[in-house]
Structures are given as C-alpha cells and as structure tokens.
Write a protein that holds these residues in place. Structure first.
Motif, PDB file in Angstrom:
ATOM      1  N   VAL A  96       0.841  -1.204   0.000  1.00 19.23           N
ATOM      2  CA  VAL A  96       0.000   0.000   0.000  1.00 19.23           C
ATOM      3  C   VAL A  96       0.872   1.248   0.000  1.00 19.23           C
ATOM      4  O   VAL A  96       0.593   2.220  -0.717  1.00 19.23           O
ATOM      5  CB  VAL A  96      -0.949  -0.015   1.210  1.00 19.23           C
ATOM      6  CG1 VAL A  96      -1.663   1.326   1.351  1.00 19.23           C
ATOM      7  CG2 VAL A  96      -1.967  -1.144   1.080  1.00 19.23           C
ATOM      8  N   GLU A  97       1.933   1.236   0.796  1.00 21.56           N
ATOM      9  CA  GLU A  97       2.832   2.390   0.846  1.00 21.56           C
ATOM     10  C   GLU A  97       3.474   2.631  -0.516  1.00 21.56           C
ATOM     11  O   GLU A  97       3.609   3.773  -0.959  1.00 21.56           O
ATOM     12  CB  GLU A  97       3.893   2.175   1.911  1.00 21.56           C
ATOM     13  CG  GLU A  97       4.626   3.434   2.322  1.00 21.56           C
ATOM     14  CD  GLU A  97       5.400   3.253   3.605  1.00 21.56           C
ATOM     15  OE1 GLU A  97       5.714   4.275   4.242  1.00 21.56           O
ATOM     16  OE2 GLU A  97       5.688   2.097   3.980  1.00 21.56           O
ATOM     17  N   ALA A  98       3.843   1.540  -1.205  1.00 23.83           N
ATOM     18  CA  ALA A  98       4.446   1.671  -2.530  1.00 23.83           C
ATOM     19  C   ALA A  98       3.456   2.226  -3.544  1.00 23.83           C
ATOM     20  O   ALA A  98       3.845   2.913  -4.502  1.00 23.83           O
ATOM     21  CB  ALA A  98       4.967   0.314  -2.993  1.00 23.83           C
ATOM     22  N   ALA A  99       2.169   1.957  -3.341  1.00 22.99           N
ATOM     23  CA  ALA A  99       1.149   2.453  -4.270  1.00 22.99           C
ATOM     24  C   ALA A  99       0.921   3.949  -4.129  1.00 22.99           C
ATOM     25  O   ALA A  99       0.393   4.594  -5.040  1.00 22.99           O
ATOM     26  CB  ALA A  99      -0.160   1.704  -4.055  1.00 22.99           C
ATOM     27  N   GLY A 100       1.291   4.518  -2.980  1.00 24.51           N
ATOM     28  CA  GLY A 100       1.185   5.955  -2.790  1.00 24.51           C
ATOM     29  C   GLY A 100      -0.063   6.387  -2.055  1.00 24.51           C
ATOM     30  O   GLY A 100      -0.988   5.600  -1.818  1.00 24.51           O
ATOM     31  N   ALA A 101      -0.082   7.665  -1.685  1.00 25.56           N
ATOM     32  CA  ALA A 101      -1.206   8.226  -0.939  1.00 25.56           C
ATOM     33  C   ALA A 101      -2.508   8.063  -1.714  1.00 25.56           C
ATOM     34  O   ALA A 101      -2.543   8.226  -2.933  1.00 25.56           O
ATOM     35  CB  ALA A 101      -0.954   9.705  -0.650  1.00 25.56           C
ATOM     36  N   GLY A 102      -3.562   7.725  -0.994  1.00 23.72           N
ATOM     37  CA  GLY A 102      -4.864   7.552  -1.630  1.00 23.72           C
ATOM     38  C   GLY A 102      -5.057   6.213  -2.302  1.00 23.72           C
ATOM     39  O   GLY A 102      -6.024   6.029  -3.053  1.00 23.72           O
ATOM     40  N   ALA A 103      -4.166   5.268  -2.041  1.00 15.96           N
ATOM     41  CA  ALA A 103      -4.286   3.946  -2.647  1.00 15.96           C
ATOM     42  C   ALA A 103      -5.609   3.294  -2.262  1.00 15.96           C
ATOM     43  O   ALA A 103      -6.125   3.500  -1.166  1.00 15.96           O
ATOM     44  CB  ALA A 103      -3.117   3.058  -2.209  1.00 15.96           C
ATOM     45  N   GLN A 104      -6.149   2.507  -3.188  1.00 14.99           N
ATOM     46  CA  GLN A 104      -7.371   1.748  -2.931  1.00 14.99           C
ATOM     47  C   GLN A 104      -6.978   0.352  -2.455  1.00 14.99           C
ATOM     48  O   GLN A 104      -6.257  -0.371  -3.149  1.00 14.99           O
ATOM     49  CB  GLN A 104      -8.207   1.630  -4.215  1.00 14.99           C
ATOM     50  CG  GLN A 104      -8.848   2.930  -4.650  1.00 14.99           C
ATOM     51  CD  GLN A 104     -10.342   2.958  -4.337  1.00 14.99           C
ATOM     52  OE1 GLN A 104     -10.791   2.365  -3.370  1.00 14.99           O
ATOM     53  NE2 GLN A 104     -11.097   3.659  -5.151  1.00 14.99           N
ATOM     54  N   PHE A 105      -7.475  -0.034  -1.276  1.00 20.70           N
ATOM     55  CA  PHE A 105      -7.120  -1.324  -0.698  1.00 20.70           C
ATOM     56  C   PHE A 105      -8.373  -2.078  -0.276  1.00 20.70           C
ATOM     57  O   PHE A 105      -9.279  -1.512   0.338  1.00 20.70           O
ATOM     58  CB  PHE A 105      -6.217  -1.121   0.523  1.00 20.70           C
ATOM     59  CG  PHE A 105      -6.082  -2.346   1.382  1.00 20.70           C
ATOM     60  CD1 PHE A 105      -5.548  -3.518   0.877  1.00 20.70           C
ATOM     61  CD2 PHE A 105      -6.516  -2.333   2.701  1.00 20.70           C
ATOM     62  CE1 PHE A 105      -5.447  -4.655   1.665  1.00 20.70           C
ATOM     63  CE2 PHE A 105      -6.412  -3.467   3.501  1.00 20.70           C
ATOM     64  CZ  PHE A 105      -5.878  -4.628   2.977  1.00 20.70           C
ATOM     65  N   LEU A 106      -8.399  -3.367  -0.606  1.00 19.70           N
ATOM     66  CA  LEU A 106      -9.496  -4.244  -0.197  1.00 19.70           C
ATOM     67  C   LEU A 106      -8.943  -5.385   0.642  1.00 19.70           C
ATOM     68  O   LEU A 106      -8.018  -6.082   0.225  1.00 19.70           O
ATOM     69  CB  LEU A 106     -10.203  -4.835  -1.422  1.00 19.70           C
ATOM     70  CG  LEU A 106     -11.162  -6.011  -1.161  1.00 19.70           C
ATOM     71  CD1 LEU A 106     -12.382  -5.555  -0.352  1.00 19.70           C
ATOM     72  CD2 LEU A 106     -11.606  -6.652  -2.482  1.00 19.70           C
ATOM     73  N   GLU A 107      -9.508  -5.563   1.843  1.00 19.42           N
ATOM     74  CA  GLU A 107      -9.261  -6.792   2.589  1.00 19.42           C
ATOM     75  C   GLU A 107     -10.456  -7.707   2.351  1.00 19.42           C
ATOM     76  O   GLU A 107     -11.541  -7.491   2.885  1.00 19.42           O
ATOM     77  CB  GLU A 107      -9.079  -6.544   4.088  1.00 19.42           C
ATOM     78  CG  GLU A 107      -8.734  -7.844   4.820  1.00 19.42           C
ATOM     79  CD  GLU A 107      -8.433  -7.681   6.296  1.00 19.42           C
ATOM     80  OE1 GLU A 107      -8.048  -8.699   6.912  1.00 19.42           O
ATOM     81  OE2 GLU A 107      -8.571  -6.570   6.841  1.00 19.42           O
ATOM     82  N   ALA A 108     -10.257  -8.707   1.492  1.00 20.79           N
ATOM     83  CA  ALA A 108     -11.297  -9.692   1.221  1.00 20.79           C
ATOM     84  C   ALA A 108     -11.256 -10.772   2.299  1.00 20.79           C
ATOM     85  O   ALA A 108     -10.231 -10.955   2.953  1.00 20.79           O
ATOM     86  CB  ALA A 108     -11.085 -10.311  -0.161  1.00 20.79           C
ATOM     87  N   PHE A 109     -12.387 -11.479   2.487  1.00 21.61           N
ATOM     88  CA  PHE A 109     -12.470 -12.456   3.573  1.00 21.61           C
ATOM     89  C   PHE A 109     -11.967 -11.808   4.863  1.00 21.61           C
ATOM     90  O   PHE A 109     -11.182 -12.373   5.606  1.00 21.61           O
ATOM     91  CB  PHE A 109     -11.640 -13.704   3.261  1.00 21.61           C
ATOM     92  CG  PHE A 109     -12.054 -14.436   2.016  1.00 21.61           C
ATOM     93  CD1 PHE A 109     -13.083 -15.367   2.064  1.00 21.61           C
ATOM     94  CD2 PHE A 109     -11.431 -14.189   0.803  1.00 21.61           C
ATOM     95  CE1 PHE A 109     -13.465 -16.053   0.908  1.00 21.61           C
ATOM     96  CE2 PHE A 109     -11.811 -14.863  -0.350  1.00 21.61           C
ATOM     97  CZ  PHE A 109     -12.834 -15.798  -0.301  1.00 21.61           C
ATOM     98  N   CYS A 110     -12.445 -10.608   5.144  1.00 23.84           N
ATOM     99  CA  CYS A 110     -11.799  -9.746   6.133  1.00 23.84           C
ATOM    100  C   CYS A 110     -11.999 -10.184   7.565  1.00 23.84           C
ATOM    101  O   CYS A 110     -11.206  -9.819   8.440  1.00 23.84           O
ATOM    102  CB  CYS A 110     -12.256  -8.295   5.963  1.00 23.84           C
ATOM    103  SG  CYS A 110     -13.986  -8.000   6.406  1.00 23.84           S
ATOM    104  N   GLY A 111     -13.059 -10.953   7.864  1.00 24.38           N
ATOM    105  CA  GLY A 111     -13.313 -11.240   9.274  1.00 24.38           C
ATOM    106  C   GLY A 111     -13.479  -9.939  10.037  1.00 24.38           C
ATOM    107  O   GLY A 111     -14.241  -9.060   9.624  1.00 24.38           O
TER     108      GLY A 111
END
Length: 265
Positions: A96-111
């Motif tokens: 996520v840090e490498a993707a830069g500020a404002g990156a879109q992140f999904l935790e699937a099967f997140c519990g």
C-alpha cells in the motif's frame, strides 16, 4: 484460577487469568457501591472462567484480541485473527505504501479486519474496503477500522460494485484454507466456536484461494498486487495456478516456517 485454566488445557493460564479478572472487574465498575461491585465482579468472573474452561475462545469471551499492537473488537462466533497474520499485514503495508497516498485497498475475507485496521492506522489516507460474507464479522471490522471504510457483503469477490472494477492497488486476504479432512488437527475451540465457512477451503484447502486468484484480475488496477495467506505446503500449487492465469508469484515465509504469504502481480 490459573490451575483450573491449566487443567482445561490453557497453555498461558496465568495470562488468561489476569485478562479474565480485568474483564470482570471492568464490567463490575458500573455498580453503584463498592460492595455491590465486588459481588458483581466475583459472579461475573465465575461465569467467565466457566465459559473458558468449557472451551470458548478467550477473545470471544472478553470481546477483543491483541493483534500487531492494537486491540481489535471480536464478537462471539466470528473468526479470531491469528497472530501469524501479522506477516500478511506487514506485506500489505509495504504494498500500500508503494502504491502511494490515496491507494485503494481491499481486505477480502476480512473477518474482523485485522489487516485493514493495521493499514488504516498507519496509512490513514488509504481508501479502505472490507469484504466478507458474514454480517457479524463485517460489523466488527467496521468498528475496528472506523467509519471511513466501505463494507461489502461478498461471496469471494462477487458483490463488489461495478464502479470499483480495475481500481484496487492492493487486495489482501486470509481465505479459509484448511483442507476439509484436517478438521481433527484444529483446536476444539475453533471447531466449536468459529464458523466452518471461515476455516475450511475444500479438499486441498485451496478452493477459495483459486476463486480469489481467478476473480481478482478484473478488480486490480494496472500494476496491482494480490496478497494471500495460506499454508506453506499449499504455496506451490497456488502459485502454479496463478501463473496459468498470467500472474507472477513470489512467496514470503513466516517465522513459524508454516505460514506463507503468496504475492501475485
């Protein structure tokens, strides 16, 4: 108390005893008088100990789990995050840090959202999405991550809004990856108090891993990363499947020499 817990199979009996005492004492503080508070505390403590001796997970009893230096809300019946998932959280943070500020992140099967919570607290500009089939788990995850997260009721990745196609810089997941025939090797408290759908992944444990790999392509942004926790003995089968889908695979091995994070691009 520790002796009772140890006899019931609790390895860290003294630590668990202290946690249960704190939980009972904290709940009793709402009483109006010291005498009533002590009485309520003793009664509640006896109830908590009985539940733990009967095999209920400590985290579900007290309502929280310590993960990566943070306390996460846990509800009865939901999957309790394992400490080995810290490896996935660290790998996700880097991606996520490498993707830069404002990156879109999904935790699937997140519990209850252990990875997303870690990311949101360290990188607050990240746009967090949570996905799970379990409404109770999703509610826990929302509490842990905060109101800024978008929650989606998903079957694997099915159920995501079409507006998010090709938008995720990082997708991370701990899909159920225990082979169906391995139930006898799991702790009794997991079998009796966590949903089977949060534990088992088919004959070789990889049914939902394959589903995630197969379906992630249309949801990842160009250059996006898919990170999956699974068992060490499963990594080569999963990596081979990913490569048939045009993804390059690399593996990170945990300190326990059993947990692996499969990184796919």
């Amino acid at each position: 108390m520790a002796a009772r817990l140890r006899a019931a199979g609790c390895v860290f009996a003294e630590d668990e005893a202290r946690i249960l005492i704190d939980a009972a004492t904290s709940s009793a503080h709402v009483a109006r008088s010291p005498g009533l508070a002590a009485q309520k505390s003793n009664g509640l403590l006896a109830e908590l100990i009985a539940r733990r001796v009967a095999g209920e997970p400590l985290e579900q009893i007290v309502g929280w789990v310590e993960f990566a230096g943070q306390r996460l809300h846990v509800a009865p019946g939901v999957f309790v995050p394992r400490q080995r998932t810290a490896l996935l959280a660290k790998a996700t943070m880097r991606a996520v840090e490498a993707a830069g500020a404002g990156a879109q992140f999904l935790e699937a099967f997140c519990g209850v959202g252990p990875v997303a919570t870690t990311v949101s607290r360290a990188l607050p500009e990240t746009q967090i999405h949570l996905g799970d089939h379990d409404d109770t788990a999703l509610e826990c995850a929302r509490k842990n991550v905060g109101p800024g997260a978008d929650c989606h009721r998903l079957t694997c990745l099915e159920g995501l809004p079409q507006s998010l196609l090709g938008s995720f810089d990082v997708i991370s997941a701990v899909p159920p990856y225990v082979p169906d025939a391995a139930a006898e090797f799991l702790p009794r408290e997991a079998i009796e108090h966590e949903a089977p759908t949060a534990l088992f992944g088919g004959a070789d444990g990889l049914d939902l891993v394959r589903c995630l790999i197969r379906d992630s392509g249309e949801w990842l942004a160009p250059g996006g990363v898919l990170l999956i926790e699974l068992g060490r003995e499963q990594q080569h089968t999963a990596a081979d499947f990913a490569e048939t889908r045009g993804l390059s695979a690399s593996c990170l091995l945990g300190d326990d020499s059993q947990t692996t994070v499969l990184e796919l691009r």
